[in-house]
Design a protein around this motif. Structure first.
Motif, PDB file in Angstrom:
ATOM      1  N   THR A 179       0.942  -1.102   0.137  1.00  0.00           N
ATOM      2  CA  THR A 179      -0.046  -0.011  -0.065  1.00  0.00           C
ATOM      3  C   THR A 179       0.861   1.212   0.198  1.00  0.00           C
ATOM      4  OG1 THR A 179      -0.121   0.320   2.496  1.00  0.00           O
ATOM      5  CG2 THR A 179      -1.771  -1.218   1.415  1.00  0.00           C
ATOM      6  N   GLY A 180       0.418   2.254  -0.816  1.00  0.00           N
ATOM      7  CA  GLY A 180       1.039   3.519  -0.580  1.00  0.00           C
ATOM      8  C   GLY A 180       1.150   4.470  -1.807  1.00  0.00           C
ATOM      9  N   ASP A 181       0.626   5.817  -1.844  1.00  0.00           N
ATOM     10  CA  ASP A 181       0.690   6.439  -3.065  1.00  0.00           C
ATOM     11  C   ASP A 181       2.442   6.667  -3.549  1.00  0.00           C
ATOM     12  OD1 ASP A 181      -1.933   6.755  -3.234  1.00  0.00           O
ATOM     13  OD2 ASP A 181      -1.828   8.613  -2.199  1.00  0.00           O
ATOM     14  N   GLU A 182       3.292   6.634  -2.586  1.00  0.00           N
ATOM     15  CA  GLU A 182       4.815   6.722  -3.231  1.00  0.00           C
ATOM     16  C   GLU A 182       5.330   5.331  -3.977  1.00  0.00           C
ATOM     17  OE1 GLU A 182       3.760   5.373  -0.319  1.00  0.00           O
ATOM     18  OE2 GLU A 182       5.331   4.721   0.863  1.00  0.00           O
ATOM     19  N   LEU A 183       4.496   4.386  -4.183  1.00  0.00           N
ATOM     20  CA  LEU A 183       4.985   3.341  -4.805  1.00  0.00           C
ATOM     21  C   LEU A 183       4.939   3.360  -6.225  1.00  0.00           C
ATOM     22  CD1 LEU A 183       3.749   0.559  -2.291  1.00  0.00           C
ATOM     23  CD2 LEU A 183       5.992   1.738  -2.141  1.00  0.00           C
ATOM     24  N   ARG A 221      -3.591   2.129  -3.447  1.00  0.00           N
ATOM     25  CA  ARG A 221      -3.270   3.536  -3.311  1.00  0.00           C
ATOM     26  C   ARG A 221      -3.649   3.879  -1.949  1.00  0.00           C
ATOM     27  NH1 ARG A 221       1.129   3.835  -5.849  1.00  0.00           N
ATOM     28  NH2 ARG A 221       0.992   2.834  -7.986  1.00  0.00           N
ATOM     29  N   ASP A 222      -3.387   5.104  -1.509  1.00  0.00           N
ATOM     30  CA  ASP A 222      -3.880   5.583  -0.160  1.00  0.00           C
ATOM     31  C   ASP A 222      -5.264   6.111  -0.149  1.00  0.00           C
ATOM     32  OD1 ASP A 222      -1.441   4.709   1.279  1.00  0.00           O
ATOM     33  OD2 ASP A 222      -0.522   6.466   0.721  1.00  0.00           O
ATOM     34  N   ASP A 223      -6.117   5.348  -0.680  1.00  0.00           N
ATOM     35  CA  ASP A 223      -7.598   5.791  -0.693  1.00  0.00           C
ATOM     36  C   ASP A 223      -8.288   4.517  -0.141  1.00  0.00           C
ATOM     37  OD1 ASP A 223      -9.061   4.537  -2.967  1.00  0.00           O
ATOM     38  OD2 ASP A 223      -7.397   5.689  -3.696  1.00  0.00           O
ATOM     39  N   SER A 243       1.659  -4.772   3.398  1.00  0.00           N
ATOM     40  CA  SER A 243       2.820  -4.102   3.877  1.00  0.00           C
ATOM     41  C   SER A 243       2.550  -2.556   4.030  1.00  0.00           C
ATOM     42  CB  SER A 243       3.946  -4.379   2.781  1.00  0.00           C
ATOM     43  OG  SER A 243       4.384  -3.118   2.064  1.00  0.00           O
ATOM     44  N   ALA A 244       2.888  -1.745   5.022  1.00  0.00           N
ATOM     45  CA  ALA A 244       2.906  -0.452   5.071  1.00  0.00           C
ATOM     46  C   ALA A 244       1.580  -0.058   5.385  1.00  0.00           C
ATOM     47  CB  ALA A 244       3.194   0.403   3.944  1.00  0.00           C
ATOM     48  N   GLY A 245       1.271   1.117   5.504  1.00  0.00           N
ATOM     49  CA  GLY A 245      -0.079   1.825   5.972  1.00  0.00           C
ATOM     50  C   GLY A 245      -0.503   1.190   7.625  1.00  0.00           C
ATOM     51  N   VAL A 246       0.022   0.786   8.185  1.00  0.00           N
ATOM     52  CA  VAL A 246      -0.260   0.278   9.588  1.00  0.00           C
ATOM     53  C   VAL A 246       0.116   1.009  10.842  1.00  0.00           C
ATOM     54  CG1 VAL A 246       1.491  -1.465   9.949  1.00  0.00           C
ATOM     55  CG2 VAL A 246      -0.750  -1.980  10.370  1.00  0.00           C
ATOM     56  N   ARG A 251      -2.954   8.637   6.684  1.00  0.00           N
ATOM     57  CA  ARG A 251      -3.161   7.790   5.351  1.00  0.00           C
ATOM     58  C   ARG A 251      -2.989   6.511   5.655  1.00  0.00           C
ATOM     59  NH1 ARG A 251      -1.632  10.318   0.637  1.00  0.00           N
ATOM     60  NH2 ARG A 251      -2.914  12.401   0.512  1.00  0.00           N
ATOM     61  N   ASP A 252      -2.758   6.014   7.164  1.00  0.00           N
ATOM     62  CA  ASP A 252      -2.642   4.574   7.405  1.00  0.00           C
ATOM     63  C   ASP A 252      -3.892   3.805   7.376  1.00  0.00           C
ATOM     64  OD1 ASP A 252      -0.013   4.713   7.128  1.00  0.00           O
ATOM     65  OD2 ASP A 252       0.523   5.326   9.269  1.00  0.00           O
ATOM     66  N   LEU A 253      -4.519   3.347   6.398  1.00  0.00           N
ATOM     67  CA  LEU A 253      -5.726   3.079   6.372  1.00  0.00           C
ATOM     68  C   LEU A 253      -5.932   1.408   6.450  1.00  0.00           C
ATOM     69  CD1 LEU A 253      -6.677   5.022   3.058  1.00  0.00           C
ATOM     70  CD2 LEU A 253      -7.224   5.646   5.408  1.00  0.00           C
TER      71      LEU A 253
END
Ligand code: AMP
Ligand code: MG
Length: 405
Positions: A179-183, A221-223, A243-246, A251-253
């Motif tokens: 997860t992540g908009d930066e990826l 994506r972060d939505d 992975s991520a967003g935790v 933005r940690d969904l």
């Protein structure tokens, strides 16, 4: 917040072996057999020769040298043509069934072979060099208990008893979502502010290393919609890893959207570093691991939490990797309250293991994961672990020198 040990216990208590499938023998390698296997016949199936030589009656060989008439020949795979009679011998090859009357085999090296006759020079003991019916495995004996990991020796045993199809625990299908908009995906050009989604690949590799089957779902994506859409897919697998967003950012969904989908959180946060924000949840019988996004944290938390669970799901009994005791080469400072995993290089020095840091231990530093072949476990309450202290080191990878016995 559970302790590291509690978190591991909680996870392992929640997961259970998946179902059983029947696979062809070679595909059973590295899998765990699900049923006891018993021997359908004796092995060996008949008394046979352990040497190339002569089938004799030990009583004919009491006074030496003794010369016996050679009355037959039984090659490997050959059939018995007649008995060994008094004063006679039958030429026999390794593995060939011993003829009636014979109670010993004399290796060819201990004879003078004259063609039609043979002269024995060494004493002969009754039963020597005969492999007796059922001496390895008797009919009905348990040859491989359920729960055994199948290695080449088990394959050999199964093959010897004609088991072409083997019942094994099913491989886990493990869905992986980053997860992540930066990826960006591997192959897209690097741009400042974007990073390649390496976690999907390191996790897929780690899943494969466990013998399980990774199912990559790409990037959410972060939505919420993007998370939801991908997570619905992820929850169809046997296990789901995100992975991520935790962490606690806005933005940690991950945990939120999982909860919306009916996933029941079991814990969030563990007293470890790196990997503190790890969350664990269940969707019915399926475990859901939400791992932090930092590549080092992702790999370490997979190793410590997800891997044992996946192995248990595939029927393995020993699910924790071996660890060694090693002496730290350098002082290590830490904050109290968290178990620290120190990336280390284990070496053998003067007959004992030592562990030296593989370099910068910042969570953002990937290169020190490359050099590491172990994770030294620094106790929760320690603030300073002096050089020379003995610590547990979890082995990662297999390039660890063995201590000499
Ligand atoms: P987050 O927990 O979402 O704040 O992510 C923490 C950090 O992990 C991010 O700043 C990224 O640098 C890194 N990261 C997150 N996802 C990935 C990924 N899929 N591959 C590589 N690095 C990642
Ligand atoms: Mg993020």
């Amino acid at each position: 917040m559970p302790t590291f040990e509690e978190a591991r216990r909680i996870i392992l208590d929640r997961v259970a072996p998946l179902g059983v499938e029947r696979v062809s023998i070679l595909d059973a390698l590295g899998r765990v057999i699900a049923d006891d296997v018993t021997a359908p016949w004796d092995m060996p199936l008949c008394d046979n020769s352990a040497m190339d030589g002569f089938a004799v009656r030990a009583a004919d060989c009491v006074s030496l040298p003794a010369t016996l008439k050679v009355t037959g020949y039984i090659p490997a795979g050959g059939e018995v043509t007649g008995p060994v009679i008094r004063g006679c011998a039958i030429r026999i090859m390794t593995g060939a069934p011993v003829p009636p009357g014979c109670d010993a085999v004399v290796p060819i090296e201990e004879t003078d072979d004259n063609g039609d006759s043979v002269t024995l020079k060494e004493p002969v003991k009754p039963r020597q060099h005969i492999r007796f019916r059922g001496e390895d495995v008797a009919t009905g004996a348990l040859i491989i208990p359920a729960g055994t990991l199948i290695r080449p020796p088990e394959i050999s045993m199964l093959a010897s008893f004609g088991k072409a199809i083997v019942p094994v625990y099913r491989k886990a299908r493990v869905a992986i979502l980053s997860t992540g908009d930066e990826l960006i995906e591997l192959g897209e050009p690097p741009v400042p502010g974007k990073i390649v989604n390496s976690n999907t690949l390191s996790l897929a590799a780690a899943v494969r290393e466990c013998g399980a089957e990774p199912v990559s779902l790409g990037i959410a994506r972060d939505d919420r919609d993007s998370h939801r859409e991908k997570m619905i897919e992820g929850l169809k697998a046997d296990a789901f890893i995100t992975s991520a967003g935790v962490s606690a950012g806005d933005r940690d969904l991950v945990r939120d959207v999982l909860a919306e989908l009916g996933v029941e959180q079991v814990f969030w946060r563990v007293d470890i570093k790196p990997g503190g924000p790890t969350a664990f949840a269940m969707f019915g019988e399926k475990p859901v691991f939400s791992l932090p996004g930092n590549p080092v944290s992702t790999m370490i938390t997979f190793e410590e939490f997800a891997r044992p669970a996946i192995l248990k799901m595939m029927g393995h009994r020993r699910v924790l990797k071996p660890f060694v005791k090693a002496f730290l080469k350098e002082d290590a400072k830490k904050k109290p309250g968290k178990v620290n995993f120190l990336r280390v290089r284990i070496e053998v020095e003067n007959g004992r293991y030592t562990a030296s840091t593989s370099g910068d231990q910042n969570t953002g530093i990937l290169r020190t994961m490359i050099r590491a072949n172990g994770l030294a476990v620094l106790p929760r309450d320690a603030t300073f672990v002096a050089a020379g202290t003995e610590v547990d080191v979890h082995l990662v990878g297999s390039d660890v020198e063995m201590l000499e016995g």
